[in-house]
Design a protein around this motif. Sequence first.
Motif, PDB file in Angstrom:
ATOM      1  N   MET A 156       7.671  -1.429  -6.014  1.00  0.00           N
ATOM      2  CA  MET A 156       6.591  -0.719  -5.317  1.00  0.00           C
ATOM      3  C   MET A 156       6.011  -1.584  -4.199  1.00  0.00           C
ATOM      4  SD  MET A 156       5.063   2.177  -5.194  1.00  0.00           S
ATOM      5  CE  MET A 156       3.576   2.919  -4.508  1.00  0.00           C
ATOM      6  N   LEU A 157       5.840  -2.857  -4.445  1.00  0.00           N
ATOM      7  CA  LEU A 157       5.341  -3.748  -3.391  1.00  0.00           C
ATOM      8  C   LEU A 157       6.315  -3.811  -2.224  1.00  0.00           C
ATOM      9  CD1 LEU A 157       3.834  -6.495  -5.675  1.00  0.00           C
ATOM     10  CD2 LEU A 157       2.584  -5.335  -3.845  1.00  0.00           C
ATOM     11  N   GLU A 158       7.595  -3.833  -2.516  1.00  0.00           N
ATOM     12  CA  GLU A 158       8.584  -3.824  -1.444  1.00  0.00           C
ATOM     13  C   GLU A 158       8.562  -2.501  -0.682  1.00  0.00           C
ATOM     14  OE1 GLU A 158      10.505  -6.124  -0.205  1.00  0.00           O
ATOM     15  OE2 GLU A 158       9.969  -7.711  -1.615  1.00  0.00           O
ATOM     16  N   GLU A 159       8.383  -1.404  -1.380  1.00  0.00           N
ATOM     17  CA  GLU A 159       8.328  -0.101  -0.717  1.00  0.00           C
ATOM     18  C   GLU A 159       7.109   0.004   0.202  1.00  0.00           C
ATOM     19  OE1 GLU A 159      10.501   2.184  -0.552  1.00  0.00           O
ATOM     20  OE2 GLU A 159      11.723   2.252  -2.363  1.00  0.00           O
ATOM     21  N   THR A 160       5.996  -0.549  -0.228  1.00  0.00           N
ATOM     22  CA  THR A 160       4.767  -0.424   0.564  1.00  0.00           C
ATOM     23  C   THR A 160       4.736  -1.390   1.742  1.00  0.00           C
ATOM     24  OG1 THR A 160       3.564  -2.043  -0.768  1.00  0.00           O
ATOM     25  CG2 THR A 160       3.447   0.271  -1.467  1.00  0.00           C
ATOM     26  N   GLY A 161       5.463  -2.500   1.648  1.00  0.00           N
ATOM     27  CA  GLY A 161       5.402  -3.507   2.687  1.00  0.00           C
ATOM     28  C   GLY A 161       4.183  -4.401   2.609  1.00  0.00           C
ATOM     29  N   LEU A 162       3.397  -4.289   1.556  1.00  0.00           N
ATOM     30  CA  LEU A 162       2.236  -5.159   1.390  1.00  0.00           C
ATOM     31  C   LEU A 162       2.696  -6.595   1.111  1.00  0.00           C
ATOM     32  CD1 LEU A 162       0.051  -2.847  -0.881  1.00  0.00           C
ATOM     33  CD2 LEU A 162      -0.452  -3.462   1.493  1.00  0.00           C
ATOM     34  N   ALA A 163       2.007  -7.563   1.706  1.00  0.00           N
ATOM     35  CA  ALA A 163       2.334  -8.964   1.452  1.00  0.00           C
ATOM     36  C   ALA A 163       1.963  -9.335   0.021  1.00  0.00           C
ATOM     37  CB  ALA A 163       1.579  -9.859   2.433  1.00  0.00           C
TER      38      ALA A 163
ATOM     39  N   MET B 195      -4.581  -9.898   6.147  1.00  0.00           N
ATOM     40  CA  MET B 195      -4.736  -9.501   4.751  1.00  0.00           C
ATOM     41  C   MET B 195      -4.232 -10.614   3.843  1.00  0.00           C
ATOM     42  SD  MET B 195      -3.192  -6.173   2.725  1.00  0.00           S
ATOM     43  CE  MET B 195      -1.623  -6.926   2.338  1.00  0.00           C
ATOM     44  N   THR B 196      -4.998 -10.941   2.828  1.00  0.00           N
ATOM     45  CA  THR B 196      -4.586 -11.927   1.842  1.00  0.00           C
ATOM     46  C   THR B 196      -3.494 -11.334   0.963  1.00  0.00           C
ATOM     47  OG1 THR B 196      -6.873 -12.733   1.800  1.00  0.00           O
ATOM     48  CG2 THR B 196      -5.405 -13.473   0.032  1.00  0.00           C
ATOM     49  N   PRO B 197      -2.422 -12.076   0.715  1.00  0.00           N
ATOM     50  CA  PRO B 197      -1.352 -11.512  -0.118  1.00  0.00           C
ATOM     51  C   PRO B 197      -1.836 -11.128  -1.513  1.00  0.00           C
ATOM     52  CG  PRO B 197      -0.588 -13.478   1.022  1.00  0.00           C
ATOM     53  CD  PRO B 197      -2.065 -13.407   1.246  1.00  0.00           C
ATOM     54  N   ILE B 198      -1.319 -10.026  -2.003  1.00  0.00           N
ATOM     55  CA  ILE B 198      -1.537  -9.636  -3.394  1.00  0.00           C
ATOM     56  C   ILE B 198      -0.790 -10.626  -4.278  1.00  0.00           C
ATOM     57  CG2 ILE B 198      -0.900  -7.874  -5.096  1.00  0.00           C
ATOM     58  CD1 ILE B 198      -1.540  -5.784  -2.907  1.00  0.00           C
ATOM     59  N   GLN B 199      -1.369 -10.972  -5.409  1.00  0.00           N
ATOM     60  CA  GLN B 199      -0.763 -11.896  -6.351  1.00  0.00           C
ATOM     61  C   GLN B 199      -0.107 -11.086  -7.475  1.00  0.00           C
ATOM     62  OE1 GLN B 199      -0.964 -15.355  -5.427  1.00  0.00           O
ATOM     63  NE2 GLN B 199      -1.676 -14.166  -3.651  1.00  0.00           N
ATOM     64  N   LEU B 200       1.201 -11.240  -7.613  1.00  0.00           N
ATOM     65  CA  LEU B 200       1.962 -10.506  -8.621  1.00  0.00           C
ATOM     66  C   LEU B 200       2.379 -11.454  -9.735  1.00  0.00           C
ATOM     67  CD1 LEU B 200       3.670  -8.104  -9.724  1.00  0.00           C
ATOM     68  CD2 LEU B 200       5.514  -8.880  -8.187  1.00  0.00           C
ATOM     69  N   TYR B 201       1.995 -11.117 -10.945  1.00  0.00           N
ATOM     70  CA  TYR B 201       2.387 -11.869 -12.139  1.00  0.00           C
ATOM     71  C   TYR B 201       3.429 -11.037 -12.869  1.00  0.00           C
ATOM     72  CZ  TYR B 201      -1.757 -14.596 -11.040  1.00  0.00           C
ATOM     73  OH  TYR B 201      -2.682 -15.377 -10.388  1.00  0.00           O
ATOM     74  N   THR B 202       4.641 -11.598 -13.001  1.00  0.00           N
ATOM     75  CA  THR B 202       5.737 -10.741 -13.434  1.00  0.00           C
ATOM     76  C   THR B 202       6.861 -11.535 -14.059  1.00  0.00           C
ATOM     77  OG1 THR B 202       7.160  -8.900 -12.693  1.00  0.00           O
ATOM     78  CG2 THR B 202       6.971 -10.823 -11.217  1.00  0.00           C
ATOM     79  N   TYR B 203       7.874 -10.800 -14.514  1.00  0.00           N
ATOM     80  CA  TYR B 203       9.084 -11.397 -15.061  1.00  0.00           C
ATOM     81  C   TYR B 203      10.229 -10.411 -14.827  1.00  0.00           C
ATOM     82  CZ  TYR B 203      11.726 -14.588 -18.090  1.00  0.00           C
ATOM     83  OH  TYR B 203      12.613 -15.525 -18.567  1.00  0.00           O
TER      84      TYR B 203
END
Length: 212
Positions: A20-27, A1-9
């Motif tokens: 949420m990404l940490e809870e799901t374990g998604l890369a 699976m290609t990692p999801i790209q998170l744009y954040t601050y």
Amino acid sequence: MTPIQLYTYQTPNGHKASIMLEETGLAYDVHIVDIETGEQRTPDFLALNPNNKIPVIVDPDRDRTVVESGAILHYLAERSGILMPGSEAERIQALSWTLFQAAHVGPTLGQLWNYKIFAPEKIPYVIGRFETEASRIYRVLDGQLALHAHIAGDAYGIADVMTWPWIHAGLTKLGLALDATPALARWYMAVAARPAVLRGLAVPRLPLRESA
């Protein structure tokens, strides 16, 4: 699976997505959007979200760009099958309380943050108005949490992820104590003990700024 790209601050809204990404374990890969220097107004970021707000996720495998933290959390729950409400009744409760956060918790504490911390003129009436509304919202949450272990029911879910970062900011940044809301305080401590929450709270790791 290609990692999801998170744009954040490093903001409560940004922390919703990283937790949420940490809870799901998604890369996922992290892209810092420095809202203090205006990077959210650059053409590249506006192409992702014309409303110039973080967080944003891009899911290359599904060719999806998702904006608004509530939509991101629901998308990630569906994408991963983690923290996804099971029954129709549970889904309605989760939707109701995520929208409660989006309509009341975040906007009220966000305005209080602006007028209490950032505004060059501290206007007592305005600060008091938002402190009063914050107290009311805390009582609403406290009443719900006196009946249930978590915000949308007895199971930990996306409504908790949606709400916790703002309660954390209220406690650590705005001086909003939880003494008068014991059920909310109990819930806050329980969520704070989750390893995924602690990891998500550390995202993104900002570079040190040089002092002038």
